[in-house]
Design a protein around this motif. Structure first.
Motif, PDB file in Angstrom:
ATOM      1  N   UNK A  65     -16.286  -3.210 -34.760  1.00  0.00           N
ATOM      2  CA  UNK A  65     -15.159  -2.274 -34.668  1.00  0.00           C
ATOM      3  C   UNK A  65     -14.160  -2.841 -33.657  1.00  0.00           C
ATOM      4  N   UNK A  66     -12.979  -2.253 -33.609  1.00  0.00           N
ATOM      5  CA  UNK A  66     -11.965  -2.659 -32.641  1.00  0.00           C
ATOM      6  C   UNK A  66     -12.350  -2.177 -31.245  1.00  0.00           C
ATOM      7  N   UNK A  67     -12.297  -3.078 -30.299  1.00  0.00           N
ATOM      8  CA  UNK A  67     -12.372  -2.677 -28.895  1.00  0.00           C
ATOM      9  C   UNK A  67     -10.983  -2.192 -28.490  1.00  0.00           C
ATOM     10  N   UNK A  68     -10.887  -0.979 -28.019  1.00  0.00           N
ATOM     11  CA  UNK A  68      -9.587  -0.334 -27.872  1.00  0.00           C
ATOM     12  C   UNK A  68      -8.614  -1.141 -27.021  1.00  0.00           C
ATOM     13  N   UNK A  69      -9.002  -1.461 -25.782  1.00  0.00           N
ATOM     14  CA  UNK A  69      -8.074  -2.151 -24.889  1.00  0.00           C
ATOM     15  C   UNK A  69      -7.765  -3.553 -25.373  1.00  0.00           C
ATOM     16  N   UNK A  70      -8.816  -4.310 -25.705  1.00  0.00           N
ATOM     17  CA  UNK A  70      -8.594  -5.684 -26.157  1.00  0.00           C
ATOM     18  C   UNK A  70      -7.813  -5.690 -27.472  1.00  0.00           C
ATOM     19  N   UNK A  71      -8.159  -4.779 -28.388  1.00  0.00           N
ATOM     20  CA  UNK A  71      -7.469  -4.736 -29.672  1.00  0.00           C
ATOM     21  C   UNK A  71      -6.002  -4.420 -29.524  1.00  0.00           C
ATOM     22  N   UNK A  72      -5.668  -3.445 -28.673  1.00  0.00           N
ATOM     23  CA  UNK A  72      -4.261  -3.095 -28.473  1.00  0.00           C
ATOM     24  C   UNK A  72      -3.491  -4.243 -27.836  1.00  0.00           C
ATOM     25  N   UNK A  73      -4.152  -4.946 -26.883  1.00  0.00           N
ATOM     26  CA  UNK A  73      -3.471  -6.058 -26.226  1.00  0.00           C
ATOM     27  C   UNK A  73      -3.147  -7.168 -27.230  1.00  0.00           C
ATOM     28  N   UNK A  74      -4.158  -7.572 -28.022  1.00  0.00           N
ATOM     29  CA  UNK A  74      -3.928  -8.640 -28.996  1.00  0.00           C
ATOM     30  C   UNK A  74      -2.977  -8.200 -30.095  1.00  0.00           C
ATOM     31  N   UNK A  75      -3.091  -6.934 -30.527  1.00  0.00           N
ATOM     32  CA  UNK A  75      -2.202  -6.455 -31.579  1.00  0.00           C
ATOM     33  C   UNK A  75      -0.759  -6.464 -31.096  1.00  0.00           C
ATOM     34  N   UNK A  76      -0.543  -6.046 -29.861  1.00  0.00           N
ATOM     35  CA  UNK A  76       0.803  -6.082 -29.323  1.00  0.00           C
ATOM     36  C   UNK A  76       1.352  -7.490 -29.218  1.00  0.00           C
ATOM     37  N   UNK A  77       0.506  -8.441 -28.797  1.00  0.00           N
ATOM     38  CA  UNK A  77       0.940  -9.833 -28.710  1.00  0.00           C
ATOM     39  C   UNK A  77       1.251 -10.405 -30.083  1.00  0.00           C
ATOM     40  N   UNK A  78       0.424 -10.031 -31.089  1.00  0.00           N
ATOM     41  CA  UNK A  78       0.652 -10.551 -32.432  1.00  0.00           C
ATOM     42  C   UNK A  78       1.932  -9.985 -33.041  1.00  0.00           C
ATOM     43  N   UNK A  79       2.141  -8.693 -32.900  1.00  0.00           N
ATOM     44  CA  UNK A  79       3.323  -8.075 -33.489  1.00  0.00           C
ATOM     45  C   UNK A  79       4.596  -8.484 -32.764  1.00  0.00           C
ATOM     46  N   UNK A  80       4.493  -8.752 -31.472  1.00  0.00           N
ATOM     47  CA  UNK A  80       5.676  -9.099 -30.700  1.00  0.00           C
ATOM     48  C   UNK A  80       5.966 -10.581 -30.608  1.00  0.00           C
ATOM     49  N   UNK A  81       5.147 -11.404 -31.236  1.00  0.00           N
ATOM     50  CA  UNK A  81       5.386 -12.850 -31.192  1.00  0.00           C
ATOM     51  C   UNK A  81       5.230 -13.424 -29.803  1.00  0.00           C
ATOM     52  N   UNK A  82       4.237 -12.964 -29.049  1.00  0.00           N
ATOM     53  CA  UNK A  82       3.994 -13.430 -27.681  1.00  0.00           C
ATOM     54  C   UNK A  82       3.778 -14.952 -27.688  1.00  0.00           C
ATOM     55  N   UNK A  83       4.540 -15.719 -26.869  1.00  0.00           N
ATOM     56  CA  UNK A  83       4.458 -17.187 -26.938  1.00  0.00           C
ATOM     57  C   UNK A  83       3.048 -17.741 -26.731  1.00  0.00           C
ATOM     58  N   UNK A  84       2.303 -17.188 -25.757  1.00  0.00           N
ATOM     59  CA  UNK A  84       0.954 -17.691 -25.529  1.00  0.00           C
ATOM     60  C   UNK A  84       0.046 -17.454 -26.711  1.00  0.00           C
ATOM     61  N   UNK A  85       0.231 -16.330 -27.380  1.00  0.00           N
ATOM     62  CA  UNK A  85      -0.562 -15.998 -28.564  1.00  0.00           C
ATOM     63  C   UNK A  85      -0.242 -16.971 -29.694  1.00  0.00           C
ATOM     64  N   UNK A  86       1.048 -17.225 -29.882  1.00  0.00           N
ATOM     65  CA  UNK A  86       1.459 -18.145 -30.952  1.00  0.00           C
ATOM     66  C   UNK A  86       0.968 -19.560 -30.678  1.00  0.00           C
ATOM     67  N   UNK A  87       1.017 -19.989 -29.422  1.00  0.00           N
ATOM     68  CA  UNK A  87       0.554 -21.333 -29.090  1.00  0.00           C
ATOM     69  C   UNK A  87      -0.950 -21.481 -29.358  1.00  0.00           C
ATOM     70  N   UNK A  88      -1.679 -20.407 -29.062  1.00  0.00           N
ATOM     71  CA  UNK A  88      -3.126 -20.431 -29.308  1.00  0.00           C
ATOM     72  C   UNK A  88      -3.429 -20.642 -30.781  1.00  0.00           C
ATOM     73  N   UNK A  89      -2.666 -19.990 -31.649  1.00  0.00           N
ATOM     74  CA  UNK A  89      -2.886 -20.142 -33.089  1.00  0.00           C
ATOM     75  C   UNK A  89      -2.348 -21.475 -33.603  1.00  0.00           C
ATOM     76  N   UNK A  90      -1.247 -21.945 -33.013  1.00  0.00           N
ATOM     77  CA  UNK A  90      -0.716 -23.248 -33.428  1.00  0.00           C
ATOM     78  C   UNK A  90      -1.735 -24.362 -33.212  1.00  0.00           C
ATOM     79  N   UNK A  91      -2.534 -24.228 -32.157  1.00  0.00           N
ATOM     80  CA  UNK A  91      -3.551 -25.246 -31.876  1.00  0.00           C
ATOM     81  C   UNK A  91      -4.656 -25.281 -32.928  1.00  0.00           C
ATOM     82  N   UNK A  92      -4.766 -24.222 -33.735  1.00  0.00           N
ATOM     83  CA  UNK A  92      -5.798 -24.171 -34.769  1.00  0.00           C
ATOM     84  C   UNK A  92      -5.331 -24.770 -36.091  1.00  0.00           C
ATOM     85  N   UNK A  93      -4.062 -25.090 -36.194  1.00  0.00           N
ATOM     86  CA  UNK A  93      -3.539 -25.628 -37.443  1.00  0.00           C
ATOM     87  C   UNK A  93      -4.040 -27.046 -37.697  1.00  0.00           C
TER      88      UNK A  93
END
Length: 610
Positions: free
Chosen positions: A248-276
């Motif tokens: 299930x979603x962990x409330x605090x962690x899920x909201x933090x990551x969801x906000x970063x994903x929806x807002x295009x947070x640079x650190x979040x995007x860089x983390x995913x770019x490294x997986x390409x």
């Protein structure tokens, strides 16, 4: 991958509805004749097969046990820990926990992914895709959809939920007809055709660890994982994916990551770019490059089968025989050293700075202590002596001066001719394992100096030595050992640097057991190849080598399977690199703990083989 006219596809009977049936697979194989798709083991032709590719997620051990001998078995993303130790060649396209052991080749570049797309800011505006496959037993899809609605972070944002093709009545997803209400912004579909190439239509993909996660990253989507259990969570963290919870979603962690994903947070995007995947690799092309065809996959010394792997490399695998204890390699690609005339000149000069003939006197001087040991064990310094792999004859000449009547054999015709013409010593050109030049038997001494490790089938060679040697005669050989300072400091680097044409890797204790099988008793071992400069300079690193050497006396295969530590991955010290400090101590420890990288074995024939 080009499939020949004799290629067959074997599909096990599906054990559960979560696996595709043969009827569902047929449309995916447009050019593959249905007549060559078999669903039962009784329908598989007996072979012989050049190669068998296993893609079963967790292969049934009965399938492995039924594989024909002499066939290269390549397994993709094998999930059986037991079979990962036994199969010849492993390819991992997705990361696995270290406890599963390494594969020969591991790379996400083998995945069939869509064309790489650059991530854009504000991805959430393109909609959210929720997919957990057709086997969503944990009902993660329904839980995710409900959680998104409760957070209030995605008001009015379109959410597409793929329930899966095996969820016809909704029971798998947790939906109850007429009783479960979905928010207005959520659309539920059983599947999306050609989903891999349509992922770029979405800004955020919520899924579990697996191929869809990599496809989404490659398509430029933000990705957030919710995993069904600790196993997938561990894989997510190993790969580097953001993970919002397990079950299930962990409330605090899920909201933090969801906000970063929806807002295009640079650190979040860089983390995913490294997986390409930057440079895709052809899995079919790589499999085709492997040297397939009939070969031996049992132990070359005793013929033992189902032996565990101790080290895997991209072009070969090393196994430890459970019966005779020998370590042997299976080669799957690349060329081997040809021991023709060029080896003794160009190749030898590149390795040692001089040609073999330039080094003749030095090699002949090394024969003196060897002949002294042979004479002591034989009780005489006379009699017939055969040197297998005699090269240009330095040992033969030293043996003649010591009082023996020598003869030689070498695979290089030029070397054998030089011995006959220049040294006037009988020498035959040929392969000792295949050619029968010496009949009748009756040698007093047979020697093989750094030769025995080159034979593809060591067992028949030792049987032949027993047949050619008189009872009470001496069999002497030298060979590299895996339990010297190089093998103890970094087993992986030792096997990686081991010449590809070295089939067996032994230790004195292994040699003792093997020789006993073939009618010999090991009488003397001389540790050679002592290189104090290779002994680690640091206190902890040096202590590690000594401890591993002591452990290897009782558990040699445990030591050889160890993953290298950062300290062990440091380059081996060379003279001039500051290793003169403590050189005396290094020399003492190397000799005391018998940490030579090679050894010489001297055995007496005690019985004939029948």
């Amino acid at each position: 991958m080009k499939l020949g006219p004799k290629a067959f596809l074997f599909i096990p009977e599906p054990p559960s509805p979560a696996y595709r049936s043969p009827e569902e697979i047929y449309p995916l194989l447009k050019s593959f004749p249905p007549s060559r798709i078999v669903t039962g083991r009784e329908g598989v032709p007996p072979g012989p097969w050049n190669m068998i590719v296993l893609d079963c997620r967790i292969t049934d051990f009965r399938i492995f046990a039924g594989l024909p001998s002499g066939t290269l078995a390549v397994s993709l993303d094998e999930g059986s820990r037991k079979l990962r130790r036994l199969l010849p060649f492993l390819i991992d396209t997705l990361p696995l926990p270290p406890s599963f052991g390494p594969a020969n080749v591991s790379s996400t570049a083998f995945l069939s992914l869509p064309a790489a797309e650059k991530m854009k800011s504000g991805e959430g505006g393109r909609g959210i895709l929720v997919t957990f496959g057709g086997g969503d037993r944990e009902r993660l899809g329904l839980r995710t959809v409900r959680w998104l609605s409760k957070t209030g972070m995605v008001p009015g944002m379109p959410v597409t939920w793929i329930t899966g093709v095996f969820d016809g009545d909704g029971t798998r997803s947790g939906l109850r007809p007429g009783r479960t209400h979905l928010p207005d912004n959520v659309s539920r579909v059983p599947e999306i055709p050609d989903l891999k190439n349509r992922l770029a239509d979405y800004g955020l993909v919520i899924t579990k660890f697996g191929l869809p996660a990599y496809e989404a990253v490659q398509s430029g989507c933000s990705v957030l994982l919710v995993n069904p259990g600790p196993y997938h969570r561990r894989l997510s963290r190993l790969a580097g994916f953001p993970e919002a919870g397990t079950g299930r979603f962990r409330s605090l962690r899920g909201k933090r990551y969801l906000g970063q994903a929806l807002g295009g947070y640079p650190g979040y995007r860089k983390r995913l770019e490294n997986l390409k995947v930057r440079t895709p690799l052809s899995l079919a092309g790589f499999i085709e490059s492997l040297s397939a065809g009939p070969r031996y996959y049992d132990c070359p010394v005793c013929g033992g089968t189902s032996n565990p792997a101790v080290r895997r490399l991209p072009d070969r695998t090393y196994f430890a025989c459970s019966s005779c204890s020998a370590i042997y390699r299976q080669q799957f690609s690349g060329s081997q050293e040809e021991y023709g005339e060029s080896y003794f000149f160009e190749s030898y000069r590149r390795q040692y700075g001089k040609t073999y003939l330039d080094d003749f006197e030095h090699i002949r001087s090394m024969a003196v202590p060897r002949l002294e040991t042979i004479g002591r064990l034989a009780g005489k310094t006379s009699g017939t002596l055969l040197d297998v792999g005699c090269a240009y004859g330095p040992f033969l000449e030293a043996a003649r001066k010591a009082g023996f009547t020598p003869s030689g054999m070498d695979i290089s015709p030029a070397a054998a001719a030089w011995v006959r013409e220049k040294l006037s010593i009988p020498a035959a050109a040929g392969d000792f394992a295949r050619d029968d030049e010496f009949v009748p038997a009756g040698f007093d001494v047979i020697t093989m100096w750094y030769v025995i490790e080159h034979f593809e089938r060591t067992g028949p060679v030792l049987s032949k030595v027993n047949r050619l040697l008189k009872k009470g005669g001496v069999f002497a050989f030298s060979t590299p050992t895996c339990l010297g300072v190089s093998g103890m400091q970094n087993p992986g680097l030792f096997f990686q640097n081991s010449p590809k044409d070295h089939v067996t890797v032994l230790s004195p204790s292994m040699a003792r057991r093997i020789l006993r099988r073939y009618g010999f008793r090991l009488k003397h071992v001389r540790i050679t190849g002592l290189h104090p400069e290779r002994f680690p300079g640091g206190g902890m690193r040096g202590t590690r080598v000594i401890l591993l050497k002591l452990i290897s006396v009782f558990f040699p295969y445990f030591v050889l399977r160890l993953r290298e530590t950062p300290a062990a991955n440091t380059p081996i010290l060379k003279t001039g690199d500051g290793c003169e400090t403590g050189a005396g101590l290094r020399k003492f420890l190397t000799g005391l703990f018998r940490l030579g990288d090679t050894f010489e074995a001297y055995a007496i024939k005690v019985s004939d083989l029948f």
